[in-house]
Write a protein that holds these residues in place. Sequence first.
Motif, PDB file in Angstrom:
ATOM      1  N   ALA A  52       4.735  -0.182  -9.828  1.00  0.00           N
ATOM      2  CA  ALA A  52       4.597   1.246  -9.432  1.00  0.00           C
ATOM      3  C   ALA A  52       3.004   1.672 -10.018  1.00  0.00           C
ATOM      4  O   ALA A  52       2.446   2.535  -9.238  1.00  0.00           O
ATOM      5  CB  ALA A  52       5.522   1.975 -10.200  1.00  0.00           C
ATOM      6  N   ALA A  53       2.679   1.004 -11.269  1.00  0.00           N
ATOM      7  CA  ALA A  53       1.492   1.568 -11.816  1.00  0.00           C
ATOM      8  C   ALA A  53       0.350   1.076 -10.852  1.00  0.00           C
ATOM      9  O   ALA A  53      -0.743   1.689 -10.977  1.00  0.00           O
ATOM     10  CB  ALA A  53       1.461   0.935 -13.172  1.00  0.00           C
ATOM     11  N   THR A  54       0.407  -0.050 -10.393  1.00  0.00           N
ATOM     12  CA  THR A  54      -0.825  -0.659  -9.767  1.00  0.00           C
ATOM     13  C   THR A  54      -0.765  -0.447  -8.038  1.00  0.00           C
ATOM     14  O   THR A  54      -1.930  -0.838  -7.492  1.00  0.00           O
ATOM     15  CB  THR A  54      -0.722  -2.146  -9.809  1.00  0.00           C
ATOM     16  OG1 THR A  54       0.293  -2.728  -9.188  1.00  0.00           O
ATOM     17  CG2 THR A  54      -0.569  -2.571 -11.546  1.00  0.00           C
ATOM     18  N   VAL A  55       0.282  -0.179  -7.590  1.00  0.00           N
ATOM     19  CA  VAL A  55       0.089   0.129  -6.103  1.00  0.00           C
ATOM     20  C   VAL A  55      -1.119   1.006  -5.504  1.00  0.00           C
ATOM     21  O   VAL A  55      -1.644   0.692  -4.635  1.00  0.00           O
ATOM     22  CB  VAL A  55       1.494   0.555  -5.513  1.00  0.00           C
ATOM     23  CG1 VAL A  55       1.806   1.895  -5.999  1.00  0.00           C
ATOM     24  CG2 VAL A  55       1.693   0.315  -4.003  1.00  0.00           C
ATOM     25  N   ALA A  56      -1.245   2.041  -6.499  1.00  0.00           N
ATOM     26  CA  ALA A  56      -2.292   3.078  -5.956  1.00  0.00           C
ATOM     27  C   ALA A  56      -3.763   2.246  -5.979  1.00  0.00           C
ATOM     28  O   ALA A  56      -4.545   2.225  -5.174  1.00  0.00           O
ATOM     29  CB  ALA A  56      -2.172   4.222  -6.671  1.00  0.00           C
ATOM     30  N   GLN A  97      -4.200  -1.020  -6.098  1.00  0.00           N
ATOM     31  CA  GLN A  97      -4.059  -2.071  -4.563  1.00  0.00           C
ATOM     32  C   GLN A  97      -4.414  -1.509  -3.272  1.00  0.00           C
ATOM     33  O   GLN A  97      -5.271  -2.322  -2.549  1.00  0.00           O
ATOM     34  CB  GLN A  97      -2.772  -2.579  -4.865  1.00  0.00           C
ATOM     35  CG  GLN A  97      -2.346  -3.479  -6.115  1.00  0.00           C
ATOM     36  CD  GLN A  97      -3.574  -4.616  -6.098  1.00  0.00           C
ATOM     37  OE1 GLN A  97      -3.810  -5.261  -5.260  1.00  0.00           O
ATOM     38  NE2 GLN A  97      -3.803  -4.974  -7.409  1.00  0.00           N
ATOM     39  N   ILE A  98      -4.168  -0.188  -3.002  1.00  0.00           N
ATOM     40  CA  ILE A  98      -4.378   0.545  -1.856  1.00  0.00           C
ATOM     41  C   ILE A  98      -5.822   0.785  -1.804  1.00  0.00           C
ATOM     42  O   ILE A  98      -6.604   0.507  -0.919  1.00  0.00           O
ATOM     43  CB  ILE A  98      -3.657   1.875  -1.708  1.00  0.00           C
ATOM     44  CG1 ILE A  98      -2.091   1.516  -1.679  1.00  0.00           C
ATOM     45  CG2 ILE A  98      -4.303   2.776  -0.681  1.00  0.00           C
ATOM     46  CD1 ILE A  98      -1.859   0.994  -0.087  1.00  0.00           C
ATOM     47  N   ILE A  99      -6.453   1.334  -3.167  1.00  0.00           N
ATOM     48  CA  ILE A  99      -8.062   1.218  -2.961  1.00  0.00           C
ATOM     49  C   ILE A  99      -8.638   0.104  -2.796  1.00  0.00           C
ATOM     50  O   ILE A  99      -9.798   0.026  -2.144  1.00  0.00           O
ATOM     51  CB  ILE A  99      -8.405   1.976  -4.353  1.00  0.00           C
ATOM     52  CG1 ILE A  99      -7.722   3.246  -4.621  1.00  0.00           C
ATOM     53  CG2 ILE A  99      -9.935   1.949  -4.451  1.00  0.00           C
ATOM     54  CD1 ILE A  99      -7.809   3.903  -6.146  1.00  0.00           C
ATOM     55  N   LEU A 100      -8.319  -1.063  -3.360  1.00  0.00           N
ATOM     56  CA  LEU A 100      -8.858  -2.297  -3.208  1.00  0.00           C
ATOM     57  C   LEU A 100      -8.612  -2.862  -1.676  1.00  0.00           C
ATOM     58  O   LEU A 100      -9.520  -3.236  -1.133  1.00  0.00           O
ATOM     59  CB  LEU A 100      -8.051  -3.257  -3.971  1.00  0.00           C
ATOM     60  CG  LEU A 100      -8.544  -3.169  -5.491  1.00  0.00           C
ATOM     61  CD1 LEU A 100      -7.780  -4.395  -6.315  1.00  0.00           C
ATOM     62  CD2 LEU A 100     -10.077  -3.669  -5.555  1.00  0.00           C
TER      63      LEU A 100
END
Length: 205
Positions: A36-40, A42-45
């Motif tokens: 949950a903390a990294t999905v945002a 990851q979307i940027i990447l």
Amino acid sequence: ESALADHDVFHRLCDGLGNIGIMLVMEAMPNMQSAAATVASQIILLHKAIGANLKAICFPTKVFLTNKRGYPTLAKSHQVIFTEALKRIGRTIRVMVEGPSLHDLGSKVDSAMGESRCLPYLQYIRHMRQRPECKEALDSEEASMERAYLDSLQRPLQPLKDHLEFSMYETFEKDPVKYTKYQEAVYLALKDGLGPLEGAVAAAG
């Protein structure tokens, strides 16, 4: 981030060749909290990768979870990232499943599965492609009209200089954003100079 930086250096050394791209390899999330903390981020990447000519996405079989029926499925975070990728570049992206099958479906499978027995993974990928949000982005009338122009360099059009056929303007008029923004811009310009306005503003070109 470091991989994208390395690709940028390599791309520059190759004089910016358009046929050089990257492949995104999905990795398992350690736990739901970190997912949950990294999905945002990851979307940027993902958007950065698309800008760096993302050509393929690879799903190792180890990143798949198991649903109640015993079939492979992806974590919610992976679904969000993959759906976003499909919506953006689903008509040109290549998807690969790598690794041995980790789901023993027993009598649920037959000889059509092939030696790799990875067909259920591919079927799940195809199922995600059929989601309403993906179909809306990829199978609309506008998307169908764009298909002939994908992956090809287009010469910028100059309506005041070039003679454009009627069909070209007809294509322009189907842009869902362009003319709405034109109308908003002209309205705001007139409102700024003339005060409150009523009525409709028509923009041509």
